[in-house]
Design a protein around this motif. Structure first.
Motif, PDB file in Angstrom:
ATOM      1  N   ASP A 245      38.607  45.404  51.696  1.00  0.00           N
ATOM      2  CA  ASP A 245      38.073  45.223  50.352  1.00  0.00           C
ATOM      3  C   ASP A 245      36.550  45.178  50.430  1.00  0.00           C
ATOM      4  O   ASP A 245      35.960  44.108  50.583  1.00  0.00           O
TER       5      ASP A 245
ATOM      6  N   ASN B   8      34.384  45.334  48.251  1.00  0.00           N
ATOM      7  CA  ASN B   8      33.756  44.564  47.184  1.00  0.00           C
ATOM      8  C   ASN B   8      33.755  43.065  47.474  1.00  0.00           C
ATOM      9  O   ASN B   8      33.022  42.314  46.836  1.00  0.00           O
ATOM     10  N   ASP B   9      34.575  42.653  48.422  1.00  0.00           N
ATOM     11  CA  ASP B   9      34.643  41.240  48.796  1.00  0.00           C
ATOM     12  C   ASP B   9      34.837  41.148  50.313  1.00  0.00           C
ATOM     13  O   ASP B   9      35.909  40.816  50.792  1.00  0.00           O
TER      14      ASP B   9
ATOM     15  N   ASP C  60      36.655  38.226  52.027  1.00  0.00           N
ATOM     16  CA  ASP C  60      38.035  37.906  51.667  1.00  0.00           C
ATOM     17  C   ASP C  60      38.927  37.924  52.909  1.00  0.00           C
ATOM     18  O   ASP C  60      38.766  38.798  53.773  1.00  0.00           O
TER      19      ASP C  60
END
Length: 210
Positions: free
Chosen positions: A186, A188-189, A192
């Motif tokens: 991910d 975007n993160d 995480d």
């Protein structure tokens, strides 16, 4: 009575919480059948309508490169070799597995032992015999680059050792590579927990249909 009743409620509540936790942990384990399905080479159909075919020259180059990294220590792979493995793996059958390790360690956590066992069962299936698999370790973005790179390499090596020792798989057919935090699942993160994973790739790619 009131106190006894309260204790009973607390006890039941704790038991339900533990049961729910176990159910969630079990749900994270990908069964061998699903892993096998994801890693099976997709057949190529013969004929004009078959679409793009695999260039024999490309396949030969890939095979030559894979042979050059067999039996190599994970830490000996150069940045260029790691990138080439990632490029070859792009269109290959693959699956991401959330295999957890002890904190700051390459030891498989007790809760993830079954996940590795399911992987071992899948890779032992006769339909995958002779295939070369890449075991790629990934971390999240927490921590330094060098630290995460080393940790991802050691964890990939741990999975390989487990599969060889417990399932008799040929170590030459298991290529390990670590990517640290460079290839998050991910983007975007990047911090995480889903980015902490082991990706398994069947480098056989596709086979001609009968």
């Amino acid at each position: 009575m009131t106190r006894a009743f309260s204790l009973s409620v607390l006890t039941i509540g704790a038991a339900l919480s533990m049961t729910a936790g176990l159910a969630l942990a079990g749900d994270e384990t990908v069964p061998a059948a699903k892993i096998l399905s994801a890693l099976k080479p997709k057949p190529l159909t013969r004929g004009l309508s078959a679409g793009p075919q695999v260039d024999p020259a490309v396949s030969a180059r890939e095979a030559g490169f894979l042979n050059s990294v067999r039996n190599r220590q994970t830490r000996s792979l150069s940045l260029g070799e790691r990138q080439e493995i990632a490029e070859i793996a792009t269109n290959k059958p693959k699956i991401d597995l959330e295999i957890h390790f002890d904190y700051n360690s390459a030891d498989i956590s007790k809760g993830s032992t079954q996940a590795v066992q399911e992987l071992g069962k899948a890779l032992s299936d006769t339909s995958l015999k002779g295939s070369t698999f890449v075991l790629a370790g990934h971390t999240d973005a927490i921590g330094g680059e060098a630290y995460n790179q080393d940790l991802s390499e050691r964890r990939a090596d741990t999975i390989k050792k487990y599969l060889v020792q417990h399932y008799g798989l040929n170590g030459s057919n298991l290529v390990t590579v670590g990517y640290g935090k460079d290839r998050p699942k991910d983007p975007n993160d990047p911090m995480d927990p889903t980015n902490r994973r082991v990706q398994v790739v069947n480098m056989a790619g596709k086979t001609a249909s009968q």
